[in-house]
Design a protein around this motif. Structure first.
Motif, PDB file in Angstrom:
ATOM      1  N   PHE A 158     -23.466   1.864  13.331  1.00  0.00           N
ATOM      2  CA  PHE A 158     -23.908   1.384  12.027  1.00  0.00           C
ATOM      3  C   PHE A 158     -22.977   0.270  11.575  1.00  0.00           C
ATOM      4  CE2 PHE A 158     -20.973   4.885  11.528  1.00  0.00           C
ATOM      5  CZ  PHE A 158     -20.074   4.436  10.576  1.00  0.00           C
ATOM      6  N   ASP A 159     -23.440  -0.492  10.628  1.00  0.00           N
ATOM      7  CA  ASP A 159     -22.619  -1.549  10.060  1.00  0.00           C
ATOM      8  C   ASP A 159     -21.573  -0.935   9.134  1.00  0.00           C
ATOM      9  OD1 ASP A 159     -21.909  -3.646   7.920  1.00  0.00           O
ATOM     10  OD2 ASP A 159     -22.975  -4.855   9.412  1.00  0.00           O
ATOM     11  N   ALA A 160     -20.318  -1.330   9.289  1.00  0.00           N
ATOM     12  CA  ALA A 160     -19.230  -0.754   8.500  1.00  0.00           C
ATOM     13  C   ALA A 160     -19.477  -0.895   6.999  1.00  0.00           C
ATOM     14  CB  ALA A 160     -17.899  -1.412   8.885  1.00  0.00           C
ATOM     15  N   GLN A 161     -20.077  -1.989   6.583  1.00  0.00           N
ATOM     16  CA  GLN A 161     -20.316  -2.201   5.156  1.00  0.00           C
ATOM     17  C   GLN A 161     -21.383  -1.264   4.606  1.00  0.00           C
ATOM     18  OE1 GLN A 161     -20.579  -6.131   3.608  1.00  0.00           O
ATOM     19  NE2 GLN A 161     -19.063  -6.978   5.001  1.00  0.00           N
ATOM     20  N   ASP A 162     -22.297  -0.813   5.465  1.00  0.00           N
ATOM     21  CA  ASP A 162     -23.307   0.147   5.005  1.00  0.00           C
ATOM     22  C   ASP A 162     -22.651   1.416   4.480  1.00  0.00           C
ATOM     23  OD1 ASP A 162     -25.337  -1.549   5.588  1.00  0.00           O
ATOM     24  OD2 ASP A 162     -26.048  -0.504   7.378  1.00  0.00           O
ATOM     25  N   LEU A 163     -21.572   1.825   5.143  1.00  0.00           N
ATOM     26  CA  LEU A 163     -20.857   3.015   4.695  1.00  0.00           C
ATOM     27  C   LEU A 163     -19.865   2.689   3.585  1.00  0.00           C
ATOM     28  CD1 LEU A 163     -20.003   5.958   4.819  1.00  0.00           C
ATOM     29  CD2 LEU A 163     -18.541   5.401   6.774  1.00  0.00           C
ATOM     30  N   GLN A 164     -19.074   1.665   3.768  1.00  0.00           N
ATOM     31  CA  GLN A 164     -18.026   1.353   2.788  1.00  0.00           C
ATOM     32  C   GLN A 164     -18.629   1.039   1.413  1.00  0.00           C
ATOM     33  OE1 GLN A 164     -16.769  -1.674   1.133  1.00  0.00           O
ATOM     34  NE2 GLN A 164     -15.248  -0.300   0.234  1.00  0.00           N
ATOM     35  N   LYS A 165     -19.768   0.348   1.410  1.00  0.00           N
ATOM     36  CA  LYS A 165     -20.435   0.013   0.148  1.00  0.00           C
ATOM     37  C   LYS A 165     -21.519   1.018  -0.228  1.00  0.00           C
ATOM     38  CE  LYS A 165     -19.577  -4.966   0.349  1.00  0.00           C
ATOM     39  NZ  LYS A 165     -20.172  -6.324   0.311  1.00  0.00           N
ATOM     40  N   GLN A 166     -21.665   2.064   0.596  1.00  0.00           N
ATOM     41  CA  GLN A 166     -22.652   3.114   0.336  1.00  0.00           C
ATOM     42  C   GLN A 166     -24.069   2.545   0.258  1.00  0.00           C
ATOM     43  OE1 GLN A 166     -21.101   6.724  -0.427  1.00  0.00           O
ATOM     44  NE2 GLN A 166     -20.029   5.431   1.036  1.00  0.00           N
ATOM     45  N   VAL A 167     -24.358   1.605   1.154  1.00  0.00           N
ATOM     46  CA  VAL A 167     -25.672   0.959   1.148  1.00  0.00           C
ATOM     47  C   VAL A 167     -26.729   1.866   1.780  1.00  0.00           C
ATOM     48  CG1 VAL A 167     -27.020  -0.998   1.986  1.00  0.00           C
ATOM     49  CG2 VAL A 167     -24.671  -1.339   1.202  1.00  0.00           C
ATOM     50  N   ASP A 168     -26.429   2.382   2.973  1.00  0.00           N
ATOM     51  CA  ASP A 168     -27.396   3.237   3.668  1.00  0.00           C
ATOM     52  C   ASP A 168     -26.633   4.210   4.563  1.00  0.00           C
ATOM     53  OD1 ASP A 168     -29.504   4.453   4.884  1.00  0.00           O
ATOM     54  OD2 ASP A 168     -30.487   2.617   5.569  1.00  0.00           O
ATOM     55  N   VAL A 169     -26.329   5.385   4.037  1.00  0.00           N
ATOM     56  CA  VAL A 169     -25.549   6.361   4.809  1.00  0.00           C
ATOM     57  C   VAL A 169     -26.399   7.088   5.846  1.00  0.00           C
ATOM     58  CG1 VAL A 169     -23.829   6.701   3.000  1.00  0.00           C
ATOM     59  CG2 VAL A 169     -25.869   8.137   3.028  1.00  0.00           C
ATOM     60  N   ARG A 170     -27.719   6.876   5.824  1.00  0.00           N
ATOM     61  CA  ARG A 170     -28.558   7.506   6.845  1.00  0.00           C
ATOM     62  C   ARG A 170     -28.204   7.003   8.237  1.00  0.00           C
ATOM     63  NH1 ARG A 170     -34.331   6.023   4.573  1.00  0.00           N
ATOM     64  NH2 ARG A 170     -33.177   4.078   4.374  1.00  0.00           N
ATOM     65  N   ASN A 171     -27.812   5.720   8.331  1.00  0.00           N
ATOM     66  CA  ASN A 171     -27.432   5.179   9.631  1.00  0.00           C
ATOM     67  C   ASN A 171     -26.167   5.846  10.160  1.00  0.00           C
ATOM     68  OD1 ASN A 171     -29.572   3.388   9.710  1.00  0.00           O
ATOM     69  ND2 ASN A 171     -28.447   1.746   8.696  1.00  0.00           N
ATOM     70  N   VAL A 172     -25.290   6.259   9.254  1.00  0.00           N
ATOM     71  CA  VAL A 172     -24.084   6.978   9.654  1.00  0.00           C
ATOM     72  C   VAL A 172     -24.481   8.337  10.237  1.00  0.00           C
ATOM     73  CG1 VAL A 172     -21.856   7.868   8.888  1.00  0.00           C
ATOM     74  CG2 VAL A 172     -22.818   5.820   7.804  1.00  0.00           C
ATOM     75  N   LEU A 173     -25.430   8.998   9.590  1.00  0.00           N
ATOM     76  CA  LEU A 173     -25.916  10.290  10.075  1.00  0.00           C
ATOM     77  C   LEU A 173     -26.511  10.157  11.469  1.00  0.00           C
ATOM     78  CD1 LEU A 173     -26.499  13.297   9.479  1.00  0.00           C
ATOM     79  CD2 LEU A 173     -28.657  12.577   8.444  1.00  0.00           C
ATOM     80  N   HIS A 174     -27.321   9.118  11.682  1.00  0.00           N
ATOM     81  CA  HIS A 174     -27.918   8.898  13.004  1.00  0.00           C
ATOM     82  C   HIS A 174     -26.830   8.673  14.055  1.00  0.00           C
ATOM     83  CE1 HIS A 174     -31.637   8.942  10.986  1.00  0.00           C
ATOM     84  NE2 HIS A 174     -31.699   7.679  10.616  1.00  0.00           N
ATOM     85  N   CYS A 175     -25.795   7.937  13.685  1.00  0.00           N
ATOM     86  CA  CYS A 175     -24.692   7.660  14.600  1.00  0.00           C
ATOM     87  C   CYS A 175     -23.972   8.962  14.981  1.00  0.00           C
ATOM     88  CB  CYS A 175     -23.719   6.671  13.965  1.00  0.00           C
ATOM     89  SG  CYS A 175     -22.274   6.291  14.986  1.00  0.00           S
ATOM     90  N   LEU A 176     -23.763   9.831  14.024  1.00  0.00           N
ATOM     91  CA  LEU A 176     -23.088  11.101  14.300  1.00  0.00           C
ATOM     92  C   LEU A 176     -23.896  11.965  15.267  1.00  0.00           C
ATOM     93  CD1 LEU A 176     -21.749  11.996  10.735  1.00  0.00           C
ATOM     94  CD2 LEU A 176     -20.410  11.256  12.726  1.00  0.00           C
ATOM     95  N   HIS A 177     -25.194  11.952  15.114  1.00  0.00           N
ATOM     96  CA  HIS A 177     -26.035  12.707  16.049  1.00  0.00           C
ATOM     97  C   HIS A 177     -25.975  12.093  17.455  1.00  0.00           C
ATOM     98  CE1 HIS A 177     -28.005  15.881  13.727  1.00  0.00           C
ATOM     99  NE2 HIS A 177     -27.925  15.065  12.692  1.00  0.00           N
ATOM    100  N   ALA A 178     -25.928  10.771  17.510  1.00  0.00           N
ATOM    101  CA  ALA A 178     -25.796  10.115  18.820  1.00  0.00           C
ATOM    102  C   ALA A 178     -24.441  10.445  19.445  1.00  0.00           C
ATOM    103  CB  ALA A 178     -25.963   8.605  18.660  1.00  0.00           C
ATOM    104  N   LEU A 179     -23.394  10.453  18.636  1.00  0.00           N
ATOM    105  CA  LEU A 179     -22.065  10.800  19.136  1.00  0.00           C
ATOM    106  C   LEU A 179     -22.037  12.243  19.626  1.00  0.00           C
ATOM    107  CD1 LEU A 179     -19.047  10.205  19.530  1.00  0.00           C
ATOM    108  CD2 LEU A 179     -18.699  10.849  17.119  1.00  0.00           C
TER     109      LEU A 179
END
Length: 203
Positions: A158-179
């Protein structure tokens, strides 16, 4: 004596009595209660209301399932790093805001880096808690680069700014499942625990 003048056609027409009003085709009962047509709109409105209720119920169900995915990911991270998670986050009455808790807890990137090091020790070095945006972005970027170093595809991150700026945390969730899938398949030294599969409503 001169003969009388016959009345003109206009005079004759005006002297005729007015025609009776047309007979009404609506019975008195129809006029008062609308007859058989009065029930149709009510039935239609009731059907629409029922449909709206079903749609809202399905939306609510999807939101709840998606919220449980965020909660499961938080629980998993804390299990892997060996740190207890606040019990309030585990309760169902917290589901409406669990995605906000998810984003806030991961925002500085430190928990993510600790997770990655628990899966593959030494992957990330130097991540430290900070309230400064550029340091948070640095931590998050270290995590995503570490994931790619282990074998995750860039598109799975995911893009770091998506998480840092709380833009779209769903992409972080998808990344965790991939990890999680990667760790299970390609990191034999990591014995779990593993993250339960996401629902279809994770976003």
């Amino acid at each position: 004596r001169p003969p009388p003048i016959p009345p003109s056609s206009a005079d004759a027409a005006s002297s005729r009595p007015p025609p009776p009003p047309p007979a009404s085709t609506t019975s008195s009962s129809d006029a008062t209660d609308g007859g058989e047509f009065s029930n149709a709109p009510q039935s239609f409105v009731a059907s629409v209301d029922n449909l709206d209720s079903e749609v809202e119920a399905k939306k609510r169900s999807k939101l709840v399932e998606g919220a449980r995915d965020f909660r499961s990911a938080l629980v998993w991270i804390h299990q892997v790093i060996g740190e207890p998670l606040d019990d309030a986050v585990k309760r169902d009455d917290h589901l409406d805001s669990v995605h906000l808790t998810f984003g806030a807890k991961l925002q500085d990137g430190v928990l993510l880096c600790r997770l990655l090091n628990a899966i593959a020790p030494g992957t990330v070095v130097g991540a430290k808690p900070s309230t400064l945006a550029f340091k948070q972005l640095s931590n998050i970027t270290s995590f995503t680069r570490g994931c790619q170093k282990l074998g995750l595809q860039k598109r799975e991150c995911f893009d770091a700014q998506d998480l840092q700026k709380q833009v779209d945390v769903r992409n972080v969730l998808h990344c965790l499942h991939a990890l999680n899938r990667l760790a299970k398949a390609s990191v034999p030294t990591f014995k779990g625990p593993y993250l339960e599969p996401a629902s279809d409503h994770a976003g």
